[in-house]
Scaffold this motif. Structure first.
Motif, PDB file in Angstrom:
ATOM      1  N   GLU A 181      48.983  49.429  28.045  1.00  0.00           N
ATOM      2  CA  GLU A 181      48.824  49.733  29.468  1.00  0.00           C
ATOM      3  C   GLU A 181      47.355  49.613  29.880  1.00  0.00           C
ATOM      4  N   MET A 182      46.451  50.127  29.031  1.00  0.00           N
ATOM      5  CA  MET A 182      45.025  50.016  29.329  1.00  0.00           C
ATOM      6  C   MET A 182      44.608  48.551  29.337  1.00  0.00           C
ATOM      7  N   GLU A 183      45.081  47.808  28.367  1.00  0.00           N
ATOM      8  CA  GLU A 183      44.767  46.379  28.269  1.00  0.00           C
ATOM      9  C   GLU A 183      45.266  45.624  29.499  1.00  0.00           C
ATOM     10  N   ALA A 184      46.468  45.950  29.951  1.00  0.00           N
ATOM     11  CA  ALA A 184      47.025  45.278  31.134  1.00  0.00           C
ATOM     12  C   ALA A 184      46.189  45.590  32.380  1.00  0.00           C
ATOM     13  N   ALA A 185      45.802  46.854  32.549  1.00  0.00           N
ATOM     14  CA  ALA A 185      44.961  47.224  33.699  1.00  0.00           C
ATOM     15  C   ALA A 185      43.623  46.499  33.617  1.00  0.00           C
ATOM     16  N   HIS A 186      43.041  46.453  32.424  1.00  0.00           N
ATOM     17  CA  HIS A 186      41.761  45.758  32.222  1.00  0.00           C
ATOM     18  C   HIS A 186      41.902  44.282  32.591  1.00  0.00           C
ATOM     19  N   ASN A 187      42.938  43.644  32.069  1.00  0.00           N
ATOM     20  CA  ASN A 187      43.121  42.208  32.320  1.00  0.00           C
ATOM     21  C   ASN A 187      43.387  41.907  33.789  1.00  0.00           C
ATOM     22  N   THR A 188      44.118  42.790  34.468  1.00  0.00           N
ATOM     23  CA  THR A 188      44.363  42.610  35.900  1.00  0.00           C
ATOM     24  C   THR A 188      43.052  42.642  36.667  1.00  0.00           C
ATOM     25  N   LEU A 189      42.236  43.663  36.392  1.00  0.00           N
ATOM     26  CA  LEU A 189      40.954  43.758  37.089  1.00  0.00           C
ATOM     27  C   LEU A 189      40.032  42.606  36.706  1.00  0.00           C
ATOM     28  N   ALA A 190      39.950  42.287  35.423  1.00  0.00           N
ATOM     29  CA  ALA A 190      39.074  41.195  34.981  1.00  0.00           C
ATOM     30  C   ALA A 190      39.462  39.884  35.659  1.00  0.00           C
ATOM     31  N   SER A 191      40.743  39.654  35.834  1.00  0.00           N
ATOM     32  CA  SER A 191      41.202  38.441  36.514  1.00  0.00           C
ATOM     33  C   SER A 191      40.731  38.422  37.969  1.00  0.00           C
ATOM     34  N   LYS A 192      40.832  39.566  38.641  1.00  0.00           N
ATOM     35  CA  LYS A 192      40.343  39.659  40.026  1.00  0.00           C
ATOM     36  C   LYS A 192      38.843  39.392  40.079  1.00  0.00           C
ATOM     37  N   LEU A 193      38.110  39.960  39.148  1.00  0.00           N
ATOM     38  CA  LEU A 193      36.651  39.804  39.133  1.00  0.00           C
ATOM     39  C   LEU A 193      36.258  38.363  38.834  1.00  0.00           C
ATOM     40  N   ARG A 194      36.967  37.725  37.913  1.00  0.00           N
ATOM     41  CA  ARG A 194      36.673  36.328  37.587  1.00  0.00           C
ATOM     42  C   ARG A 194      36.990  35.402  38.755  1.00  0.00           C
ATOM     43  N   GLY A 195      37.930  35.819  39.603  1.00  0.00           N
ATOM     44  CA  GLY A 195      38.319  35.010  40.741  1.00  0.00           C
ATOM     45  C   GLY A 195      37.394  35.147  41.945  1.00  0.00           C
ATOM     46  N   MET A 196      36.409  36.017  41.844  1.00  0.00           N
ATOM     47  CA  MET A 196      35.476  36.195  42.960  1.00  0.00           C
ATOM     48  C   MET A 196      34.409  35.114  42.884  1.00  0.00           C
ATOM     49  N   LEU A 197      34.527  34.142  43.743  1.00  0.00           N
ATOM     50  CA  LEU A 197      33.654  32.980  43.701  1.00  0.00           C
ATOM     51  C   LEU A 197      32.428  33.171  44.573  1.00  0.00           C
ATOM     52  N   GLY A 198      31.454  32.348  44.332  1.00  0.00           N
ATOM     53  CA  GLY A 198      30.239  32.372  45.136  1.00  0.00           C
ATOM     54  C   GLY A 198      29.535  33.707  45.025  1.00  0.00           C
ATOM     55  N   ASP A 199      29.075  34.186  46.146  1.00  0.00           N
ATOM     56  CA  ASP A 199      28.325  35.437  46.166  1.00  0.00           C
ATOM     57  C   ASP A 199      29.228  36.665  46.288  1.00  0.00           C
ATOM     58  N   ASP A 200      30.538  36.484  46.325  1.00  0.00           N
ATOM     59  CA  ASP A 200      31.434  37.623  46.512  1.00  0.00           C
ATOM     60  C   ASP A 200      31.326  38.653  45.399  1.00  0.00           C
ATOM     61  N   PHE A 201      30.964  38.246  44.206  1.00  0.00           N
ATOM     62  CA  PHE A 201      30.836  39.190  43.092  1.00  0.00           C
ATOM     63  C   PHE A 201      29.700  40.178  43.333  1.00  0.00           C
ATOM     64  N   THR A 202      28.648  39.741  43.996  1.00  0.00           N
ATOM     65  CA  THR A 202      27.499  40.616  44.259  1.00  0.00           C
ATOM     66  C   THR A 202      27.429  41.081  45.708  1.00  0.00           C
ATOM     67  N   ARG A 203      28.336  40.614  46.520  1.00  0.00           N
ATOM     68  CA  ARG A 203      28.355  40.998  47.938  1.00  0.00           C
ATOM     69  C   ARG A 203      28.828  42.446  48.066  1.00  0.00           C
ATOM     70  N   GLN A 204      28.083  43.227  48.820  1.00  0.00           N
ATOM     71  CA  GLN A 204      28.385  44.648  48.935  1.00  0.00           C
ATOM     72  C   GLN A 204      29.223  44.953  50.172  1.00  0.00           C
ATOM     73  N   ALA A 205      30.107  45.930  49.988  1.00  0.00           N
ATOM     74  CA  ALA A 205      30.858  46.519  51.090  1.00  0.00           C
ATOM     75  C   ALA A 205      30.375  47.960  51.210  1.00  0.00           C
ATOM     76  N   LEU A 206      30.506  48.524  52.377  1.00  0.00           N
ATOM     77  CA  LEU A 206      30.154  49.934  52.576  1.00  0.00           C
ATOM     78  C   LEU A 206      31.388  50.765  52.247  1.00  0.00           C
ATOM     79  N   VAL A 207      31.301  51.502  51.132  1.00  0.00           N
ATOM     80  CA  VAL A 207      32.452  52.252  50.635  1.00  0.00           C
ATOM     81  C   VAL A 207      32.202  53.744  50.810  1.00  0.00           C
ATOM     82  N   TYR A 208      33.153  54.398  51.442  1.00  0.00           N
ATOM     83  CA  TYR A 208      33.132  55.859  51.559  1.00  0.00           C
ATOM     84  C   TYR A 208      33.975  56.412  50.408  1.00  0.00           C
ATOM     85  N   PHE A 209      33.304  56.963  49.412  1.00  0.00           N
ATOM     86  CA  PHE A 209      34.004  57.558  48.280  1.00  0.00           C
ATOM     87  C   PHE A 209      34.437  58.971  48.649  1.00  0.00           C
TER      88      PHE A 209
END
Length: 169
Positions: free
Chosen positions: A101-129
């Protein structure tokens, strides 16, 4: 080297570190004997077994945040407080299933992160935690670093907990 190439290298390095930290945690956790899974030091929130759903919950929460950031086109995002992960204390676990389950969650997120092209990986959003009245500028690169550190923190914690458990009082 141009900025685009530099950003790609930085992204690939961050993702390799993320994967490596996961591998280190899995290796450390595989060394935990079954009879130690219920061990919880005085003052700690988690047993050794509880670390797995705790990490998986963090990864899943940040994966959801990445989705929300993309949906908001990197605008303002409010993060809902996730429910506290149930602990496994007093219950037996299927170690392999929980690791998968941990591996699946990791792979899902890693896939999303790898798919962020251009500057989107470092582009910031304003997040209210949760609990914050001010937004915190957050990028996928930040999340990758936080989760890498989270793995590393708990890899060290596994070793420390095993040492505490095995030392004479």
């Amino acid at each position: 080297m141009d900025q685009t190439a530099s950003n790609i290298i930085d992204q690939q390095t961050a993702l390799a570190n993320f994967d490596h930290a996961r591998d280190d945690f899995e290796t450390a956790f595989q060394a935990v004997p079954d009879d130690a899974l219920a061990y919880k030091p005085e003052g700690d929130d988690y047993t050794l077994a509880d670390l797995l759903p705790h990490i998986t919950g963090s990864i899943s929460g940040y994966s959801h945040l990445i989705d929300k950031i993309k949906e908001a086109h990197f605008g303002e995002v409010r993060v809902d407080l996730p429910p506290r992960q149930a602990t496994l204390t007093g219950r037996s676990i299927d170690r392999q299933n929980v690791l998968l389950e941990m591996e699946a969650a990791h792979n899902t997120l890693a896939s999303k992160l790898r798919g962020m092209l251009g500057d989107d990986f470092t582009r910031q959003a304003l997040v209210y935690f949760p609990g914050s009245t001010e937004p915190y500028p957050t990028a996928a690169a930040d999340i990758t670093g936080w989760l890498t550190d989270h793995y590393n923190e708990h890899t060290l914690q596994v070793a420390q907990m095993l040492e505490q458990r095995n030392s004479p009082s």
